[in-house]
Scaffold this active site. Structure first.
Site, mmCIF file in Angstrom:
data_model
loop_
_atom_site.group_PDB
_atom_site.id
_atom_site.type_symbol
_atom_site.label_atom_id
_atom_site.label_comp_id
_atom_site.label_asym_id
_atom_site.label_seq_id
_atom_site.Cartn_x
_atom_site.Cartn_y
_atom_site.Cartn_z
ATOM 1 C CG HIS A 229 -1.834 1.191 1.266
ATOM 2 N ND1 HIS A 229 -2.842 1.374 0.360
ATOM 3 C CD2 HIS A 229 -1.868 2.272 2.092
ATOM 4 C CE1 HIS A 229 -3.478 2.498 0.636
ATOM 5 N NE2 HIS A 229 -2.896 3.064 1.676
ATOM 6 C CE1 TYR A 257 -3.887 8.198 2.694
ATOM 7 C CE2 TYR A 257 -5.124 6.448 1.595
ATOM 8 C CZ TYR A 257 -3.972 6.894 2.229
ATOM 9 O OH TYR A 257 -2.898 6.053 2.391
ATOM 10 C CG ASP A 543 -32.752 -17.347 15.993
ATOM 11 O OD1 ASP A 543 -33.528 -17.309 16.964
ATOM 12 O OD2 ASP A 543 -33.135 -17.335 14.804
#
Length: 819
Positions: A229, A257, A543
């Site tokens: 990066h 940015y 659930d």
């Protein structure tokens, strides 16, 4: 060469990694009173990815929990000597679609109390005078965002950890992790370092880009990939007024940015041509052993796209002098979310995959991880960042790379509802997949599975006029309404083979499940029970339905993406005496749901077994030539069955049902129709409507709770006997059904809800009900907001009126499911 270290023989917690993540966890453990902590780093603190971070801190994120963590980080940074600069943050919108995103974010921020402002292009330029307003439609501005110095932050966190008793050893490489597998499970026992062993109850892998390598020492897979990066630092070119700061600036449409750096700027972005780094022939990370405190060579050709875009937004970038181009590796995950939590090896925790925003989240990461370590479970819902969300398919380095590469290269793209990732597909397919492709299926993907969203061949039977406005109308088809109505009025066939299927077996299975489930699951053979598993706070961890197949065999069916999570939760509490076996059997069973008022008419001629067994019961049948386990359950509120058969019979069963259904008006349907149908019945979805932060009473599921207690979480609910049980208390909030006045204004989730001009909740899920012909949303509201109350929901900047409705909206007496 480093001198040998005299290490302690043992510590309760050993943290591996001295970057911002590891020191933040140590710092927060110390704040919570845990003094027996050792932190180890292979080189110096910050020598991995931390030292080359650009330092931007933005708070509003894609999920509720992550936003809270970012807010916790800022709250902590304000108290530390870390170079924190609260300069505010601007995010530009240069397309109509991005403008809608900004409006949605401004609305969402209201539910957190974040002062996110909608501002004009000119107002943005007043705050950031270097920018051009060309093409800017609007922007958002958050005054409490900022930036800081990564090395100062790490030092401040380490100082706080030391003050609380943490011992830090640099130049101490971990070369092994001790795991005890003697009792059939796996538990961490300590670490082996180049200077000797340390016994430990808890080991935390906060190794940054080295995290996957470290985890392999414990036999754990951490799916992270290092990517190069880049950002550049300019020489000073402007006069600064003391005490005044430029806000950070993001222009996601240009992929860039900015933040100030003295009298200059830092500028970076996320290029479309990514560069995975240090991968071996098998695409597994293979970072050089001596890669400490180092950067990669400048890669100007790859950065060219970002550089060109920067000059469009900040014209002075065409004139400035670049001091240096920083090119450093950062670890990314396949879904661009953190990778946190306890692994399948008990006591071995992971805090990794920070996706280039670990600095922004470090304070919150440290807090969540410290709570998780000390209390045994996190204090907030961490599902989207939980390491357990990654299923077995992420053990593949090639699949992991494909998904992660797509995430990096679309980092700034808008994620519309219903948007589907494309990399690595198709991977997992059902036995009826060829049939689906031949009949016009529009596929979605979940947990590696190809799942039918709808069949475009059904679109002509739907109504284009019902397309929702805005984002909700994207990735939509009239086929959804046709499949919904075909199921309500006739009969629908759905492929649910992707649903996760677990088996709990053994002489201790019944007693074990009774201890985990809030409902009574140890019923007669053939009984099906809808239940939850709760954490100690009474929050809903799982659930699902549980079917008693035999005296010592129970079958659990849960959501496609939740199998690994739920199985991990169950195994974590399972005894190690051989009395209980827990197995994922998803791949063994195909599952097709046949639902609708004509379901019995269709199925009866295909079997000589009687179909008159009641709702929530299971029976073994033969359907045509296929042996079937038929469960009389529904997730759409209609008569019908889920039909399970061994996978090798799946194609034959689907073909048999389809051929027999023609005379009954059978329609094949997808998951988007199921979602619309379930909204009308008020059926909850874990991870959106119900999470570990809500109790069954909050969620309107109190009917599942055994009043005698005896299960995990019972004391927190005030049920059962004993001093540990709290006094029963009414719920603080309730999940309410909302009906909006405008049927084409459809909520997507996280929209603010206000009552009498006050924001009191946020939407959990929403959609259009094609039978009730209304826009439906669910939201947690204060318990005193009653049925009939007027509400408003902010949908892309417009307050849409509605009311709290009594649920379920459709068939409130449940007569159709019991027909």
């Amino acid at each position: 060469m480093a001198k040998p270290r005299e290490l302690p023989a043992r510590a309760r917690v050993v943290i591996i990694g001295g970057g911002v993540g590891g020191t933040a966890i140590a710092h927060q453990l110390a704040r919570m009173g845990e003094r027996d902590v050792v932190l180890l780093d292979r080189s110096e603190l910050t020598s991995g990815s931390t030292f080359h971070s650009a330092g931007l801190v933005g708070q509003l994120r894609s999920s509720v929990s992550l936003t809270r963590m970012m807010m916790d980080s800022v709250e902590l940074y304000r108290t530390l000597d870390c170079g924190w600069v609260q300069c505010g943050g601007i995010r530009l919108a240069c397309t109509p679609e991005r403008e809608q995103e900004v409006l949605r974010q401004v609305a969402w921020a209201k539910t957190f109390g974040l002062p996110l402002e909608l501002i004009s292009a000119e107002q943005a330029r007043e705050l950031f005078p270097l920018m051009s307003t060309d093409g800017v439609r609007c922007a958002s501005y958050l005054p409490s965002d900022g930036y800081l110095d990564p090395s100062l932050l790490t030092s401040a966190l380490a100082d706080g950890a030391r003050a609380g008793g943490c011992r830090i050893f640099t130049h101490t490489r971990v070369i092994g992790i001790d795991v005890d597998r003697s009792d059939g499970g796996a538990r961490v026992r300590g670490v082996q370092t180049e200077w000797g062993p340390i016994e430990a109850e808890v080991v935390v892998d906060a190794g940054g880009m080295f995290a996957a390598e470290i985890a392999r020492l414990a036999g754990v897979r951490v799916p992270v990939v290092p990517f190069a990066h880049e950002y550049l630092v300019t020489q000073p070119f402007r006069e600064r007024v003391a005490g005044e700061h430029l806000p950070t600036l993001r222009d996601p449409d240009l992929l860039i940015y900015f933040r100030e750096e003295g009298g200059g700027l830092i500028m970076g972005g996320y290029e479309r041509a990514s560069a995975p780094w240090a991968l071996d022939a098998h695409l597994l990370d293979a970072i050089p052993q001596d890669f400490n405190g180092r950067l990669l060579e400048e890669d100007w050709p790859r950065f060219e796209e970002i550089a060109v875009n920067s000059r469009k937004r900040v014209p002075v970038m065409d004139e400035i002098t670049v001091t240096k181009l920083i090119n450093g590796p950062e670890a990314f995950t396949p879904d661009n979310e953190f990778c946190l939590g306890e692994s399948e090896v008990r006591g071995f925790f992971v805090a990794a995959g920070f996706c280039a925003h670990g600095l922004a989240g470090a304070g919150g990461i440290g807090k969540v991880m410290a709570e998780w370590i000390l209390e045994g479970e996190p204090a907030i819902d961490m599902w989207e960042m939980d390491i357990r969300r990654f299923g077995a398919h992420f053990r593949s380095p090639s699949y992991t790379l494909k998904r992660t590469k797509e995430v990096y290269e679309t980092y700034y793209d808008i994620r519309y509802p219903g948007h589907e990732r494309l990399a690595g597909r198709p991977l997992r397919t059902s036995s009826a997949y060829p049939w689906h492709t031949e009949h016009g299926a529009a596929f979605g993907e979940k947990s590696g599975w190809e799942r039918v969203n709808w069949y475009e061949t059904n679109a002509p039977a739907g109504e284009e006029s019902l397309r929702p406005r805005g984002w909700a109308g994207m990735h939509w088809s009239p086929a959804i309404g046709a499949e919904h109505r075909g199921t309500r009025e006739r009969v629908g066939l759905f492929d649910e083979s992707s649903f996760s299927k677990l088996e709990i077996a053994g002489p201790g299975a019944a007693e074990f499940l009774q201890r985990l489930c809030d409902n009574n699951v140890a019923r007669a053979v053939g009984a099906i029970t809808y239940t939850q598993m709760l954490n100690r706070r009474g929050g809903i961890e799982c659930d699902f339905t549980v079917t008693r197949v035999d005296e010592q065999l129970f079958s659990i069916v849960t959501g496609t993406a939740f199998g690994n999570h739920d199985l991990s939760w169950i195994r974590r509490h399972a005894p190690h005496d051989g009395s209980v076996r827990c197995t994922d059997v998803t791949a063994r069973w195909a599952c097709f749901a046949l639902w609708g008022p004509r379901a019995r008419d269709l199925l009866a001629p295909l079997t000589d077994d009687p179909l008159e067994f009641p709702y929530m019961r299971m029976r073994e049948l033969a359907v045509g030539d296929v042996p079937v386990r038929a469960l009389r359950v529904t997730f759409v509120g209609e008569l019908g069955w889920e039909l399970y058969c061994p996978t090798e019979y799946g194609a034959g069963l689907w073909r048999t049902l389809w051929q027999a259904g023609r005379e009954h008006g059978l329609i094949a349907g997808g998951y988007r129709a199921i979602d619309s149908l379930r909204l009308e019945k008020g059926y909850r979805v874990w991870s959106t409507d119900i999470t570990p932060d809500e109790t069954p009473y909050d969620a309107g599921l109190g009917f599942c709770v055994r009043k005698e207690g005896g299960f995990i979480g019972a004391p927190a609910l005030g049920v059962g006997a004993g001093e540990s049980a709290a006094k029963p208390a009414g719920p603080r909030k309730r999940l309410r059904c909302l009906l909006l006045e405008d049927p084409r204004s459809v909520a997507l989730g996280n929209e603010p809800v206000r009552v009498e001009e006050e924001v009191v909740g946020r939407v959990t899920s929403g959609g259009y009900g094609y039978t009730v012909e209304r826009s439906i949303a669910y939201a947690y509201l204060p318990a005193d907001v009653e049925v009939g109350s007027a509400v408003e929901v902010d949908i892309f900047g417009q307050w849409v009126p509605g009311e709290v409705a009594r649920e379920p909206l459709f068939d409130p007496r449940g007569e159709r499911v019991r027909a």
